[in-house]
Design a protein around this motif. Sequence first.
Motif, PDB file in Angstrom:
ATOM      1  N   CYS A   1      43.559  47.260  28.163  1.00 46.58           N
ATOM      2  CA  CYS A   1      43.744  46.100  27.272  1.00 46.58           C
ATOM      3  C   CYS A   1      42.589  45.124  27.476  1.00 46.58           C
ATOM      4  O   CYS A   1      42.784  43.985  27.941  1.00 46.58           O
ATOM      5  N   PRO A   2      41.371  45.536  27.133  1.00 46.71           N
ATOM      6  CA  PRO A   2      40.203  44.704  27.438  1.00 46.71           C
ATOM      7  C   PRO A   2      40.212  43.344  26.739  1.00 46.71           C
ATOM      8  O   PRO A   2      39.728  42.366  27.320  1.00 46.71           O
ATOM      9  N   ASP A   3      40.747  43.259  25.545  1.00 50.71           N
ATOM     10  CA  ASP A   3      40.759  41.968  24.846  1.00 50.71           C
ATOM     11  C   ASP A   3      41.661  40.960  25.556  1.00 50.71           C
ATOM     12  O   ASP A   3      41.294  39.794  25.731  1.00 50.71           O
TER      13      ASP A   3
ATOM     14  N   SER B   1      48.848  43.363  37.548  1.00 49.74           N
ATOM     15  CA  SER B   1      49.925  44.287  37.917  1.00 49.74           C
ATOM     16  C   SER B   1      50.769  43.714  39.047  1.00 49.74           C
ATOM     17  O   SER B   1      50.304  42.876  39.816  1.00 49.74           O
ATOM     18  N   PRO B   2      52.011  44.205  39.184  1.00 52.80           N
ATOM     19  CA  PRO B   2      52.869  43.754  40.283  1.00 52.80           C
ATOM     20  C   PRO B   2      52.356  44.169  41.665  1.00 52.80           C
ATOM     21  O   PRO B   2      52.813  43.638  42.669  1.00 52.80           O
ATOM     22  N   ILE B   3      51.391  45.072  41.706  1.00 47.50           N
ATOM     23  CA  ILE B   3      50.822  45.496  42.991  1.00 47.50           C
ATOM     24  C   ILE B   3      50.278  44.287  43.748  1.00 47.50           C
ATOM     25  O   ILE B   3      50.299  44.246  44.973  1.00 47.50           O
ATOM     26  N   TYR B   4      49.812  43.290  43.015  1.00 48.29           N
ATOM     27  CA  TYR B   4      49.148  42.148  43.643  1.00 48.29           C
ATOM     28  C   TYR B   4      49.977  40.871  43.622  1.00 48.29           C
ATOM     29  O   TYR B   4      49.428  39.764  43.598  1.00 48.29           O
ATOM     30  N   ASP B   5      51.313  41.017  43.707  1.00 55.10           N
ATOM     31  CA  ASP B   5      52.179  39.846  43.837  1.00 55.10           C
ATOM     32  C   ASP B   5      51.772  39.013  45.060  1.00 55.10           C
ATOM     33  O   ASP B   5      51.736  37.787  45.008  1.00 55.10           O
TER      34      ASP B   5
ATOM     35  N   LEU C   1      52.233  51.901  37.971  1.00 51.00           N
ATOM     36  CA  LEU C   1      51.780  50.547  38.275  1.00 51.00           C
ATOM     37  C   LEU C   1      50.277  50.407  38.050  1.00 51.00           C
ATOM     38  O   LEU C   1      49.791  49.353  37.638  1.00 51.00           O
ATOM     39  N   ILE C   2      49.559  51.459  38.308  1.00 46.47           N
ATOM     40  CA  ILE C   2      48.110  51.446  38.111  1.00 46.47           C
ATOM     41  C   ILE C   2      47.761  51.579  36.633  1.00 46.47           C
ATOM     42  O   ILE C   2      46.780  51.019  36.167  1.00 46.47           O
ATOM     43  N   GLY C   3      48.572  52.317  35.882  1.00 47.66           N
ATOM     44  CA  GLY C   3      48.300  52.541  34.464  1.00 47.66           C
ATOM     45  C   GLY C   3      47.771  53.934  34.189  1.00 47.66           C
ATOM     46  O   GLY C   3      47.387  54.245  33.061  1.00 47.66           O
TER      47      GLY C   3
ATOM     48  N   ASN D   1      51.219  40.893  31.973  1.00 45.80           N
ATOM     49  CA  ASN D   1      52.274  41.886  32.165  1.00 45.80           C
ATOM     50  C   ASN D   1      51.669  43.266  31.904  1.00 45.80           C
ATOM     51  O   ASN D   1      51.890  43.856  30.856  1.00 45.80           O
ATOM     52  N   GLY D   2      50.880  43.731  32.852  1.00 42.36           N
ATOM     53  CA  GLY D   2      50.160  44.977  32.631  1.00 42.36           C
ATOM     54  C   GLY D   2      50.107  45.849  33.866  1.00 42.36           C
ATOM     55  O   GLY D   2      51.032  45.856  34.677  1.00 42.36           O
ATOM     56  N   THR D   3      49.013  46.559  33.968  1.00 47.57           N
ATOM     57  CA  THR D   3      48.791  47.489  35.068  1.00 47.57           C
ATOM     58  C   THR D   3      47.442  47.169  35.714  1.00 47.57           C
ATOM     59  O   THR D   3      46.665  46.361  35.201  1.00 47.57           O
ATOM     60  N   HIS D   4      47.167  47.822  36.815  1.00 39.57           N
ATOM     61  CA  HIS D   4      45.903  47.618  37.513  1.00 39.57           C
ATOM     62  C   HIS D   4      44.707  47.988  36.626  1.00 39.57           C
ATOM     63  O   HIS D   4      43.634  47.415  36.763  1.00 39.57           O
ATOM     64  N   LEU D   5      44.903  48.906  35.712  1.00 36.90           N
ATOM     65  CA  LEU D   5      43.837  49.310  34.797  1.00 36.90           C
ATOM     66  C   LEU D   5      43.812  48.475  33.519  1.00 36.90           C
ATOM     67  O   LEU D   5      43.217  48.866  32.527  1.00 36.90           O
TER      68      LEU D   5
END
Length: 182
Positions: free
Chosen positions: A163-165, A133-137, A85-87, A154-158
């Motif tokens: 994915c900076p762009d 990330s889903p951590i922060y729903d 989840l964090i990446g 649709n990513g991760t905490h990182l």
Amino acid sequence: MNHIAATDDLILVGHSSASPLVAELATKLPARAIIIVDGDIPPPHGRASPVRPVLHDFIRNLAGAEGMLPVWSRWFARDPQRAALIGLDILARDPLALAQFEDGLPTMRVDWFDDTIDLLRWDHIPAGFVQASPIYDHATTEALRRGWPVERLNGTHLHPTLCPDEMAGAILSLAHRLRQRS
């Protein structure tokens, strides 16, 4: 604070545990808006902690005898689901990238997480939320309840690192929407 140029278009962005800090800064600078990225939404005013109580308890159990914590990326080494989840799993695919990432992480004492910020009322400042990330729903739900514009990735905490762009695009989109509101 004299390193920040005066502007009437200042939008502050805080990721993760920096959420209370960005809310506090917004009351001290002429901030036009704030954007919280994948972090807890601080209370409108009053005492704010850098992390939720459950994470605080978890961190306490990681501290060594001197109160020092392992670098942040190692906190979840025993929990593959949380690491994903964090990446961290994605970052670990490239050992050099992971090493560079970890070299930039500070070594922290567990008592740093005992600090709180006594926030002045900041909820009059326009705000937006990027959920990476889903951590922060739960934080997305709170942002929507407060009527904030939200960008969901649709990513991760990182995501800001991985994915900076895409992250920059989400922040710029929110900044544009917040400028239109004020």
